[in-house]
Design an enzyme around this catalytic site. Sequence first.
Site, PDB file in Angstrom:
ATOM      1  N   HIS A  24       0.843  -1.211   0.000  1.00 37.17           N
ATOM      2  CA  HIS A  24       0.000   0.000   0.000  1.00 37.17           C
ATOM      3  C   HIS A  24       0.873   1.252   0.000  1.00 37.17           C
ATOM      4  CE1 HIS A  24      -2.574  -3.015   2.260  1.00 37.17           C
ATOM      5  NE2 HIS A  24      -3.335  -2.714   1.223  1.00 37.17           N
ATOM      6  N   CYS A 130     -16.702 -14.617  -4.202  1.00 37.28           N
ATOM      7  CA  CYS A 130     -15.614 -14.634  -3.225  1.00 37.28           C
ATOM      8  C   CYS A 130     -15.755 -13.385  -2.366  1.00 37.28           C
ATOM      9  CB  CYS A 130     -14.244 -14.660  -3.884  1.00 37.28           C
ATOM     10  SG  CYS A 130     -12.916 -14.480  -2.657  1.00 37.28           S
ATOM     11  N   CYS A 133     -12.586 -11.162  -2.389  1.00 41.32           N
ATOM     12  CA  CYS A 133     -12.465 -10.265  -3.548  1.00 41.32           C
ATOM     13  C   CYS A 133     -13.650  -9.319  -3.650  1.00 41.32           C
ATOM     14  CB  CYS A 133     -12.398 -11.066  -4.846  1.00 41.32           C
ATOM     15  SG  CYS A 133     -10.943 -12.085  -5.038  1.00 41.32           S
ATOM     16  N   CYS A 155     -11.147 -19.661  -4.571  1.00 42.43           N
ATOM     17  CA  CYS A 155     -10.682 -18.469  -5.269  1.00 42.43           C
ATOM     18  C   CYS A 155      -9.174 -18.572  -5.469  1.00 42.43           C
ATOM     19  CB  CYS A 155     -11.020 -17.229  -4.434  1.00 42.43           C
ATOM     20  SG  CYS A 155     -10.176 -15.735  -4.996  1.00 42.43           S
ATOM     21  N   LYS A 305       4.060 -12.748  -3.299  1.00 42.04           N
ATOM     22  CA  LYS A 305       3.341 -11.482  -3.265  1.00 42.04           C
ATOM     23  C   LYS A 305       3.132 -11.043  -1.816  1.00 42.04           C
ATOM     24  CE  LYS A 305      -0.836  -9.047  -4.358  1.00 42.04           C
ATOM     25  NZ  LYS A 305      -2.286  -9.110  -4.364  1.00 42.04           N
TER      26      LYS A 305
HETATM   27 ZN    ZN Z   1     -10.913 -14.031  -3.737  1.00 46.74          ZN
END
Ligand code: ZN
Length: 522
Positions: A24, A130, A133, A155, A305
């Site tokens: 971020h 999901c 998400c 997901c 990640k």
């Molecule tokens: Zn997801």
Amino acid sequence: MPAGDSFFIATPIFYVNDVPHIGHAYTEVAADVLARWHRQRGDDTWLLTGTDEHGQKILRTATSHDVTPQQWADKLVTESWKPLLETVDISNDDFIRTTDERHEAGVQKFLQKLYDDGFIYQGEFEGSYCVGCEEYKQPGDLVEGTGPFEGEQVCAIHSKPVELLKENNYFFRMSDFEQRLLDLYEQQPDFVQPETVRNEIVQFVRQGLRDLSISRQSFDWGVKVPWDEEHVVYVWFDALLNYVTAIGYGVDDEQFHRRWPAVQLVGKDIARFHAVIWPAMLMAAGLPVPKAVFGHGWLLVGGEKMSKSKLTGIAPQQITDVFGADAFRYYFMRAITFGQDGNFSWEDIAARYQAELANGFGNLASRVVAMITRYFDGVVPVAGELTDADLAIRETELRVTAAADAAIERFAINEALASIWELVDALNGYITEQEPWALAKHDDQRERLATVLSTALRGLGTLTVLLSPFIPTATHTLWESIGQGTLTSQPVDRAAEWSSAPAVVPLAAGLFPRIEQPEPAA
Ligand SMILES: [Zn+2]
């Protein structure tokens, strides 16, 4: 672009479900560097950031902590998200929250217009959703689960099972915009950047667009659909609108037209929302699409990640506590090609801190100021006749200024820094060759000594102006010692035109002090 133009840049608004990690902060710093650069070249600049606070995921997190979603959002904004901006020195002009009254009113206005104009209809929808998400998933977005979820479809991003949802929802006629979007990508090739992200987006739209479910009935933490209060607006549809509600959409036309359209920085994983859904929404409302949507890469730690859920999350403050905000900003802007994935390591930041900031730039500054103090009692010397070596420094100042400005224009932030660093290296080489300490031993070299230190100081001031969008604190300190006027009002695209103070003030300490412990204790 000619100076004085509008430059409105927006980061994504951050989901308050959790606390910030360095990914971020990376987006914030990139947007801030671009904003500071444009502001300092005289553009009518506006940097917007904020928080995304609605949706089922926030509701669930709040409930699990025994607080209301509003209390949860308030706490995260106050304790985590606003402090993040201070931690990495962000010069945002506005901070929007999707629970702001101005935002909610703007969302309702926008939605009502689309409804009145026939772009929204009611329908039945069933799909795999999901919650992580906040998105319905296509079969191709799901993978075989592992561990506790073996045998289930999960997901691909969250590795958690999806929920089968059946709802009577409102739909946005996104499929109507398929061809117009493809035309947009064709006619405005730099609308989506970089190339890799653009190709992915074009490929996705070519497969065909479905209408988008934009309301939810199963929970109520969101903006109410104005003509049917049983429904709340889909969190992404709500969130995307922050970019226009923040600048007065529907209430302050003057401000809106002054700012819009924006340049939008997003992580590549949310490029689809910004480069497909968002321009389709704007087209439906008869508004211009963004100037550009730039999808930057992911930060990797040990090849993975960065995210809290993958346990590789590093809080920005862990890094700034050791190296400071300037070094954080410099490192991520320099070491990672903007637009590609990049790896973070403590060793790498420590090495660059020492070699580039402390030895390269910091040392240069200390030496030049110290020599003028020592040999000229601090009074800035006047140059005599210039040699080829002196002229080469002047030429480098002009060349790297133009190169950096052009690089910023195409979002190549790391290239801008690399160009500016040619001047750091050139000045260090110049001082080594000219040996001002040797000239100082001979009275008949007095004029030459004045010319060398004057040339070095000119170059140093140009560097200070060029680096101020990247490392605002160190450059401010240095400017107090050598410059005249306010650093941030020096035109960055004409950096070499800066004026020095009549006399330099010795620097109290090095701009980049020695770091004893390059990695925080575990
Ligand atoms: Zn997801």
